[in-house]
Write a protein that holds these residues in place. Structure first.
Motif, PDB file in Angstrom:
ATOM      1  N   GLU A 402     -11.245  34.063  28.388  1.00  0.00           N
ATOM      2  CA  GLU A 402     -11.989  32.986  27.731  1.00  0.00           C
ATOM      3  C   GLU A 402     -12.183  33.383  26.272  1.00  0.00           C
ATOM      4  O   GLU A 402     -12.221  34.565  25.938  1.00  0.00           O
ATOM      5  CB  GLU A 402     -13.365  32.786  28.379  1.00  0.00           C
ATOM      6  CG  GLU A 402     -13.323  32.448  29.875  1.00  0.00           C
ATOM      7  CD  GLU A 402     -12.961  30.995  30.187  1.00  0.00           C
ATOM      8  OE1 GLU A 402     -12.745  30.208  29.227  1.00  0.00           O
ATOM      9  OE2 GLU A 402     -12.872  30.656  31.384  1.00  0.00           O
ATOM     10  N   ALA A 403     -12.331  32.366  25.425  1.00  0.00           N
ATOM     11  CA  ALA A 403     -12.581  32.647  24.014  1.00  0.00           C
ATOM     12  C   ALA A 403     -14.067  32.916  23.793  1.00  0.00           C
ATOM     13  O   ALA A 403     -14.911  32.421  24.536  1.00  0.00           O
ATOM     14  CB  ALA A 403     -12.134  31.459  23.176  1.00  0.00           C
ATOM     15  N   TRP A 404     -14.370  33.731  22.780  1.00  0.00           N
ATOM     16  CA  TRP A 404     -15.744  33.875  22.316  1.00  0.00           C
ATOM     17  C   TRP A 404     -15.971  32.789  21.254  1.00  0.00           C
ATOM     18  O   TRP A 404     -15.077  32.494  20.462  1.00  0.00           O
ATOM     19  CB  TRP A 404     -15.972  35.223  21.651  1.00  0.00           C
ATOM     20  CG  TRP A 404     -15.719  36.424  22.510  1.00  0.00           C
ATOM     21  CD1 TRP A 404     -15.062  36.483  23.709  1.00  0.00           C
ATOM     22  CD2 TRP A 404     -16.120  37.768  22.197  1.00  0.00           C
ATOM     23  NE1 TRP A 404     -15.027  37.781  24.154  1.00  0.00           N
ATOM     24  CE2 TRP A 404     -15.657  38.589  23.257  1.00  0.00           C
ATOM     25  CE3 TRP A 404     -16.799  38.352  21.132  1.00  0.00           C
ATOM     26  CZ2 TRP A 404     -15.886  39.966  23.269  1.00  0.00           C
ATOM     27  CZ3 TRP A 404     -17.022  39.727  21.146  1.00  0.00           C
ATOM     28  CH2 TRP A 404     -16.576  40.516  22.218  1.00  0.00           C
ATOM     29  N   PHE A 405     -17.175  32.233  21.257  1.00  0.00           N
ATOM     30  CA  PHE A 405     -17.493  31.152  20.316  1.00  0.00           C
ATOM     31  C   PHE A 405     -18.606  31.577  19.365  1.00  0.00           C
ATOM     32  O   PHE A 405     -19.662  32.029  19.805  1.00  0.00           O
ATOM     33  CB  PHE A 405     -17.955  29.909  21.076  1.00  0.00           C
ATOM     34  CG  PHE A 405     -16.875  29.278  21.925  1.00  0.00           C
ATOM     35  CD1 PHE A 405     -16.020  28.323  21.388  1.00  0.00           C
ATOM     36  CD2 PHE A 405     -16.722  29.642  23.249  1.00  0.00           C
ATOM     37  CE1 PHE A 405     -15.026  27.734  22.168  1.00  0.00           C
ATOM     38  CE2 PHE A 405     -15.735  29.063  24.042  1.00  0.00           C
ATOM     39  CZ  PHE A 405     -14.890  28.109  23.505  1.00  0.00           C
ATOM     40  N   LEU A 406     -18.373  31.396  18.069  1.00  0.00           N
ATOM     41  CA  LEU A 406     -19.447  31.596  17.105  1.00  0.00           C
ATOM     42  C   LEU A 406     -19.996  30.245  16.686  1.00  0.00           C
ATOM     43  O   LEU A 406     -19.353  29.216  16.863  1.00  0.00           O
ATOM     44  CB  LEU A 406     -18.959  32.387  15.890  1.00  0.00           C
ATOM     45  CG  LEU A 406     -18.951  33.913  16.130  1.00  0.00           C
ATOM     46  CD1 LEU A 406     -17.676  34.318  16.830  1.00  0.00           C
ATOM     47  CD2 LEU A 406     -19.147  34.685  14.849  1.00  0.00           C
ATOM     48  N   SER A 407     -21.202  30.280  16.131  1.00  0.00           N
ATOM     49  CA  SER A 407     -21.837  29.031  15.696  1.00  0.00           C
ATOM     50  C   SER A 407     -22.427  29.228  14.315  1.00  0.00           C
ATOM     51  O   SER A 407     -22.543  30.361  13.834  1.00  0.00           O
ATOM     52  CB  SER A 407     -22.958  28.656  16.664  1.00  0.00           C
ATOM     53  OG  SER A 407     -24.112  29.432  16.385  1.00  0.00           O
ATOM     54  N   GLY A 408     -22.822  28.106  13.714  1.00  0.00           N
ATOM     55  CA  GLY A 408     -23.470  28.160  12.407  1.00  0.00           C
ATOM     56  C   GLY A 408     -24.782  28.921  12.435  1.00  0.00           C
ATOM     57  O   GLY A 408     -25.296  29.311  11.388  1.00  0.00           O
ATOM     58  N   ALA A 409     -25.327  29.142  13.635  1.00  0.00           N
ATOM     59  CA  ALA A 409     -26.596  29.858  13.729  1.00  0.00           C
ATOM     60  C   ALA A 409     -26.405  31.374  13.765  1.00  0.00           C
ATOM     61  O   ALA A 409     -27.362  32.127  13.617  1.00  0.00           O
ATOM     62  CB  ALA A 409     -27.365  29.403  14.977  1.00  0.00           C
ATOM     63  N   HIS A 410     -25.169  31.831  13.997  1.00  0.00           N
ATOM     64  CA  HIS A 410     -24.924  33.281  13.980  1.00  0.00           C
ATOM     65  C   HIS A 410     -25.020  33.790  12.542  1.00  0.00           C
ATOM     66  O   HIS A 410     -24.635  33.102  11.600  1.00  0.00           O
ATOM     67  CB  HIS A 410     -23.551  33.605  14.564  1.00  0.00           C
ATOM     68  CG  HIS A 410     -23.484  33.465  16.067  1.00  0.00           C
ATOM     69  ND1 HIS A 410     -23.351  32.256  16.688  1.00  0.00           N
ATOM     70  CD2 HIS A 410     -23.565  34.397  17.054  1.00  0.00           C
ATOM     71  CE1 HIS A 410     -23.337  32.438  18.011  1.00  0.00           C
ATOM     72  NE2 HIS A 410     -23.472  33.732  18.265  1.00  0.00           N
ATOM     73  N   THR A 411     -25.528  35.005  12.404  1.00  0.00           N
ATOM     74  CA  THR A 411     -25.737  35.580  11.079  1.00  0.00           C
ATOM     75  C   THR A 411     -24.928  36.874  10.925  1.00  0.00           C
ATOM     76  O   THR A 411     -24.500  37.455  11.926  1.00  0.00           O
ATOM     77  CB  THR A 411     -27.225  35.948  10.873  1.00  0.00           C
ATOM     78  OG1 THR A 411     -27.559  36.969  11.836  1.00  0.00           O
ATOM     79  CG2 THR A 411     -28.136  34.737  11.088  1.00  0.00           C
ATOM     80  N   PRO A 412     -24.749  37.320   9.679  1.00  0.00           N
ATOM     81  CA  PRO A 412     -24.096  38.615   9.480  1.00  0.00           C
ATOM     82  C   PRO A 412     -24.827  39.736  10.234  1.00  0.00           C
ATOM     83  O   PRO A 412     -24.185  40.654  10.756  1.00  0.00           O
ATOM     84  CB  PRO A 412     -24.175  38.825   7.960  1.00  0.00           C
ATOM     85  CG  PRO A 412     -24.241  37.434   7.398  1.00  0.00           C
ATOM     86  CD  PRO A 412     -24.991  36.623   8.402  1.00  0.00           C
ATOM     87  N   ARG A 413     -26.147  39.639  10.330  1.00  0.00           N
ATOM     88  CA  ARG A 413     -26.903  40.643  11.107  1.00  0.00           C
ATOM     89  C   ARG A 413     -26.518  40.625  12.569  1.00  0.00           C
ATOM     90  O   ARG A 413     -26.405  41.683  13.204  1.00  0.00           O
ATOM     91  CB  ARG A 413     -28.416  40.347  11.026  1.00  0.00           C
ATOM     92  CG  ARG A 413     -29.059  40.898   9.858  1.00  0.00           C
ATOM     93  CD  ARG A 413     -29.957  42.052   9.813  1.00  0.00           C
ATOM     94  NE  ARG A 413     -30.696  42.660  10.850  1.00  0.00           N
ATOM     95  CZ  ARG A 413     -32.015  42.700  10.861  1.00  0.00           C
ATOM     96  NH1 ARG A 413     -32.708  42.043   9.949  1.00  0.00           N
ATOM     97  NH2 ARG A 413     -32.626  43.390  11.776  1.00  0.00           N
ATOM     98  N   ASP A 414     -26.350  39.428  13.108  1.00  0.00           N
ATOM     99  CA  ASP A 414     -25.920  39.318  14.515  1.00  0.00           C
ATOM    100  C   ASP A 414     -24.599  40.061  14.718  1.00  0.00           C
ATOM    101  O   ASP A 414     -24.414  40.786  15.692  1.00  0.00           O
ATOM    102  CB  ASP A 414     -25.707  37.846  14.918  1.00  0.00           C
ATOM    103  CG  ASP A 414     -27.017  37.070  15.072  1.00  0.00           C
ATOM    104  OD1 ASP A 414     -28.076  37.697  15.270  1.00  0.00           O
ATOM    105  OD2 ASP A 414     -26.968  35.818  15.003  1.00  0.00           O
ATOM    106  N   VAL A 415     -23.679  39.839  13.787  1.00  0.00           N
ATOM    107  CA  VAL A 415     -22.358  40.466  13.905  1.00  0.00           C
ATOM    108  C   VAL A 415     -22.480  41.985  13.794  1.00  0.00           C
ATOM    109  O   VAL A 415     -21.865  42.735  14.562  1.00  0.00           O
ATOM    110  CB  VAL A 415     -21.387  39.885  12.854  1.00  0.00           C
ATOM    111  CG1 VAL A 415     -20.119  40.711  12.747  1.00  0.00           C
ATOM    112  CG2 VAL A 415     -21.048  38.435  13.206  1.00  0.00           C
ATOM    113  N   GLU A 416     -23.311  42.438  12.871  1.00  0.00           N
ATOM    114  CA  GLU A 416     -23.540  43.884  12.713  1.00  0.00           C
ATOM    115  C   GLU A 416     -24.088  44.492  14.007  1.00  0.00           C
ATOM    116  O   GLU A 416     -23.621  45.536  14.465  1.00  0.00           O
ATOM    117  CB  GLU A 416     -24.612  44.077  11.628  1.00  0.00           C
ATOM    118  CG  GLU A 416     -24.213  44.891  10.439  1.00  0.00           C
ATOM    119  CD  GLU A 416     -25.346  44.834   9.411  1.00  0.00           C
ATOM    120  OE1 GLU A 416     -26.390  45.480   9.661  1.00  0.00           O
ATOM    121  OE2 GLU A 416     -25.184  44.113   8.397  1.00  0.00           O
ATOM    122  N   THR A 417     -25.094  43.825  14.562  1.00  0.00           N
ATOM    123  CA  THR A 417     -25.710  44.291  15.802  1.00  0.00           C
ATOM    124  C   THR A 417     -24.671  44.333  16.928  1.00  0.00           C
ATOM    125  O   THR A 417     -24.619  45.280  17.712  1.00  0.00           O
ATOM    126  CB  THR A 417     -26.869  43.343  16.212  1.00  0.00           C
ATOM    127  OG1 THR A 417     -27.744  43.216  15.101  1.00  0.00           O
ATOM    128  CG2 THR A 417     -27.634  43.866  17.406  1.00  0.00           C
TER     129      THR A 417
END
Ligand SMILES: *Cc1c(COP(=O)(O)O)cnc(C)c1O
Length: 434
Positions: A402-417
């Motif tokens: 399955e694909a992972w989905f990002l959204s406009g609510a995700h932040t650079p901090r989320d990605v770092e974490t």
């Protein structure tokens, strides 16, 4: 025995399993291919989802794609509560349906006429029906690993949940229904050409995910979709793009806009419902004019064009912007590159496919470009990775395919974490590998 981290989810799954078929209402939700208890969700906001035991996760499932603006955006909730106060369903036309259709046609000019339904499955089923009527032919070509919902004629070597359950072709599909579905290999024009030459004059349509998201993310190679367009012209067959995932995600105008290909029919779902149940199909005027009541091809729906669903869809499409896509591409790029680096450091073989706000890390050392190469992925490893990430509060799709989905609510901090958790998880995988 150690106390479980998910006691409430376990209890809820035990009781759902005594009344719901398999304890869930869609197979992949049961976590069968990654192990562990499926999490029962209590609430969600922005990029976060919260389970029944009160754990909060960064969510990369995002309801499997509809939530391009994140969970429960304030503007959407407001629009929905205003709409609900006027009534939840009328079974009669509303202005909302016209407005959403106009918006869809503006973003995707190949959709000269639109029909709303309540799911992607229905949209795909109905699009193929009208394609068969338009061409007076019965056969369709579909690609191994592509998923077009669960109608009989599509459950042949299908992707998504059908793939991880190990039943790519489902029992219960009549031989006759499957017989008119001819298979070709994704990214392999020659395989399509062969199907045409063996079945001259009998193929109504090619149905394809222009960006395949249901065998994990697999991108079309240069020339593949153009080739399909040309073949269809030659053979008098229609080209159907299933943009249920790529529509309004690959770009404001879907995959067809960035690839500059005009399909005859398009299937939509997910984002056009903004998290409510919607599907749509549409395309060339003279084909869509065959649909009842303008024409003889029957297709109907009690809740089709439901005012709450139309409201959520309108809000979602009206809030798309160039800025949103830029944000998504940047975050997704960082996440994809970070995952690849982290895996390399831990010496875990990994191929990351990414596009726009979609990605899939495949646990394999070969490039993934079709169903066969997707199947080379180590699903046990994905399962272990999934559990390791979950314990670090990252909620990933419970399946390698399955694909992972990002959204406009995700932040650079989320990605770092997420990347920090991934580095630890990959190391754990390496250290526990036998
Ligand atoms: C999700 C999906 C469907 C099916 O949509 P449902 O609303 O689940 O019936 C069809 N095609 C593609 C490409 C999908 O991703």
């Amino acid at each position: 025995m150690a106390r479980s981290r998910y006691p409430r989810s376990e209890r809820l799954f035990a009781s759902s399993s005594r009344i719901l078929a398999g304890g869930v209402n869609s197979p992949v939700r049961a976590f069968k291919s990654v192990g562990g208890t499926p999490l029962f969700i209590d609430r969600a906001r922005g990029s976060r989802i919260e389970d029944a035991d009160g754990h909060k996760y960064i969510d990369y499932v995002m309801s499997w794609g509809p939530l391009i603006h994140g969970h429960a955006p304030k503007g959407l909730l407001k629009a929905l509560s205003r709409a609900a106060a006027r009534g939840t369903s009328f079974g009669a036309p509303t202005e909302l349906e016209t407005r959403l259709a106009q918006r869809v046609a503006m973003l995707m000019p190949s959709m000269e006429r639109v029909r709303f339904v309540s799911s992607g499955t229905e949209a795909a089923m109905s699009a193929v029906r009208v394609a068969r009527a338009a061409t007076k032919r019965d056969r369709i070509i579909k690609f191994e690993g592509c998923y077009h919902g669960h109608a009989d004629s599509f459950l042949v070597q299908a992707g998504s949940g059908a793939m991880t359950l190990g039943v790519p072709t489902s029992p219960g599909v009549p031989k006759a229904a499957a017989a008119d579905t001819l298979l070709a290999r994704y990214n392999d024009l020659e395989s399509v050409q062969q199907v045409f030459s063996r079945n001259p004059g009998t193929i109504a349509a090619i149905i394809v995910e222009p960006i395949a998201g249901n065998m994990g993310l697999v991108l079309p190679q240069e020339g593949f979709l153009d080739g399909l367009r040309t073949l269809c012209h030659h053979e008098g067959a229609l080209l159907i793009f299933d943009e249920v995932i790529s529509g309004f995600r690959a770009s404001t105008g879907g995959a067809q806009k960035i690839m500059e290909i005009r399909p005859d029919l398009t299937i939509l779902g997910k984002i056009i419902g903004g998290g409510l149940p919607v599907g749509a199909y549409g395309g060339r005027l003279e084909i869509m004019d065959l649909v009842a009541p303008a024409g003889p091809v029957y297709q109907a729906g009690t809740l089709s064009g439901n005012p709450l669903a139309m409201t959520a869809g309108l809000w979602s499409l009206e809030n798309l912007s160039a800025k949103l896509y830029k944000h998504l591409a940047k975050l997704t790029g960082t996440l994809a590159a970070g995952l690849a680096d982290a895996a390399r450091e831990a010496e875990v073989p990994l191929q990351v496919n990414a596009h726009g706000s979609l990605l899939t890390p495949f646990f394999t050392d070969q490039p993934v470009r079709d169903f066969q190469s997707a199947l080379s992925a180590n699903t046990e490893r994905y399962g272990a990775f999934h559990r390791a990430m979950l314990s670090r509060d990252i909620y990933l799709p419970p399946s390698q395919f399955e694909a992972w989905f990002l959204s406009g609510a995700h932040t650079p901090r989320d990605v770092e974490t997420t990347l920090r958790a991934a580095r630890q998880s990959f190391r754990e995988l390496r250290d526990t590998a036998s």
